[in-house]
Motif scaffolding. Structure first.
Motif, PDB file in Angstrom:
ATOM      1  N   UNK A 127      20.480  -2.149   1.616  1.00 52.92           N
ATOM      2  CA  UNK A 127      21.347  -1.265   0.846  1.00 52.92           C
ATOM      3  C   UNK A 127      20.610   0.063   0.790  1.00 52.92           C
ATOM      4  N   UNK A 128      21.116   1.095   1.481  1.00 49.22           N
ATOM      5  CA  UNK A 128      20.315   2.303   1.692  1.00 49.22           C
ATOM      6  C   UNK A 128      21.078   3.585   1.423  1.00 49.22           C
ATOM      7  N   UNK A 129      20.399   4.522   0.746  1.00 52.60           N
ATOM      8  CA  UNK A 129      20.880   5.890   0.608  1.00 52.60           C
ATOM      9  C   UNK A 129      20.366   6.618   1.854  1.00 52.60           C
ATOM     10  N   UNK A 148      12.301   0.266  -2.070  1.00 48.30           N
ATOM     11  CA  UNK A 148      11.694   1.537  -1.683  1.00 48.30           C
ATOM     12  C   UNK A 148      12.272   2.621  -2.588  1.00 48.30           C
ATOM     13  N   UNK A 149      11.407   3.456  -3.142  1.00 53.39           N
ATOM     14  CA  UNK A 149      11.878   4.519  -4.024  1.00 53.39           C
ATOM     15  C   UNK A 149      11.100   5.804  -3.750  1.00 53.39           C
ATOM     16  N   UNK A 150      11.661   6.901  -4.243  1.00 49.08           N
ATOM     17  CA  UNK A 150      10.957   8.175  -4.211  1.00 49.08           C
ATOM     18  C   UNK A 150      10.868   8.686  -5.648  1.00 49.08           C
ATOM     19  N   UNK A 151      10.482   9.925  -5.833  1.00 46.19           N
ATOM     20  CA  UNK A 151      10.301  10.456  -7.181  1.00 46.19           C
ATOM     21  C   UNK A 151      11.601  10.453  -7.976  1.00 46.19           C
ATOM     22  N   UNK A 183       0.827  -1.214   0.000  1.00 52.34           N
ATOM     23  CA  UNK A 183       0.000   0.000   0.000  1.00 52.34           C
ATOM     24  C   UNK A 183       0.860   1.262   0.000  1.00 52.34           C
ATOM     25  N   UNK A 184       2.094   1.175   0.543  1.00 51.64           N
ATOM     26  CA  UNK A 184       2.967   2.348   0.592  1.00 51.64           C
ATOM     27  C   UNK A 184       3.721   2.580  -0.723  1.00 51.64           C
ATOM     28  N   UNK A 185       3.494   1.723  -1.725  1.00 50.35           N
ATOM     29  CA  UNK A 185       4.135   1.890  -3.026  1.00 50.35           C
ATOM     30  C   UNK A 185       5.403   1.087  -3.198  1.00 50.35           C
ATOM     31  N   UNK A 186       5.941   0.471  -2.132  1.00 56.68           N
ATOM     32  CA  UNK A 186       7.158  -0.323  -2.269  1.00 56.68           C
ATOM     33  C   UNK A 186       6.847  -1.624  -3.002  1.00 56.68           C
ATOM     34  N   UNK A 187       7.850  -2.127  -3.730  1.00 55.00           N
ATOM     35  CA  UNK A 187       7.714  -3.332  -4.542  1.00 55.00           C
ATOM     36  C   UNK A 187       8.348  -4.509  -3.828  1.00 55.00           C
ATOM     37  N   UNK A 199      16.131   2.501  -1.148  1.00 56.42           N
ATOM     38  CA  UNK A 199      16.623   1.372  -0.368  1.00 56.42           C
ATOM     39  C   UNK A 199      16.173   0.051  -0.982  1.00 56.42           C
ATOM     40  N   UNK A 200      17.063  -0.933  -0.896  1.00 54.73           N
ATOM     41  CA  UNK A 200      16.738  -2.313  -1.253  1.00 54.73           C
ATOM     42  C   UNK A 200      16.961  -3.133   0.003  1.00 54.73           C
ATOM     43  N   UNK A 201      15.884  -3.700   0.553  1.00 53.72           N
ATOM     44  CA  UNK A 201      15.987  -4.428   1.812  1.00 53.72           C
ATOM     45  C   UNK A 201      15.584  -5.882   1.628  1.00 53.72           C
TER      46      UNK A 201
END
Length: 200
Positions: free
Chosen positions: A172-174, A91-94, A69-73, A99-101
């Motif tokens: 793996x996170x920015x 997890x992504x933004x515009x 629901x939060x848009x993450x794949x 992040x890839x978890x």
């Protein structure tokens, strides 16, 4: 007779994992490389486009599971050839990937093989639960409890978490972009990530 670092069944997983990480598999006795750019599935993660990363993950064997629901794949990564990795959340933004978890198998030979692979590629973690020093027990037979971090160029961080309760994870996170996501993940229409899962 001393126990080998990894048995033959896990060796095949390590070789596949070395290919996944884009590096040769080395033993723990060899010098560990100094971390530089953080990559995954052959993609430089800092500033990566979400679509490029998703395509690389699919090519590596990840199987789409849908979108939250939060848009993450979400992807099943058990058949992607890397020990202990079970599920991936992107997890992504515009602007792209944040992040890839991975949720990990938290015990056994697969987990040990993954930790040894991380040490062979990145060296020992430099931070654990806020303390900065090398942590040689990280690659030991039994998974250590706590949070272990590696720092990379551009504010990227690799984080292995093994809590007493709950899922073990590898992220793996920015860090800066993750901190800017103080509100829930943007809706698919604003990030563009939601449409990706329907293409595959």
């Amino acid at each position: 007779m001393s126990r080998p670092l990894i048995d033959r069944r896990a060796l095949g997983g390590l070789i596949a994992a070395g290919l996944w990480l884009g590096v040769p598999v080395v033993t723990l006795g060899q010098a560990s490389p100094v971390p530089g750019e953080l990559t995954l599935y052959g993609v430089r993660l800092k500033g990566a486009a979400t679509e490029a990363f998703v395509m690389a993950a699919l090519k590596a064997g990840a199987v789409p599971l849908g979108q939250r629901a939060d848009g993450s794949l979400n992807f099943d990564t058990r058949q992607a050839g890397v020990p202990a990795l079970q599920r991936l959340t992107v997890v992504s933004d515009a602007a792209g990937l944040v992040s890839a978890q991975f949720v990990l198998k938290a015990y056994g030979q697969e987990n040990e093989a993954l930790r040894q692979l991380l040490v062979s590629k990145y060296g020992l973690p430099s931070t654990a639960d806020g303390a900065r020093r090398p942590f040689p027990a990280f690659a030991a037979r039994f998974a250590p409890r706590g949070s272990f971090d590696w720092d990379f160029a551009g504010g990227m961080k690799l984080i292995y978490r093994q809590p007493a309760l709950g899922d073990a994870t590898l992220s793996y996170t920015d860090v800066e972009r993750a901190q800017r996501l103080s509100s829930p993940i943007p809706a698919p229409s604003s990030s563009g990530a939601g449409s990706l899962i329907n293409r595959f």
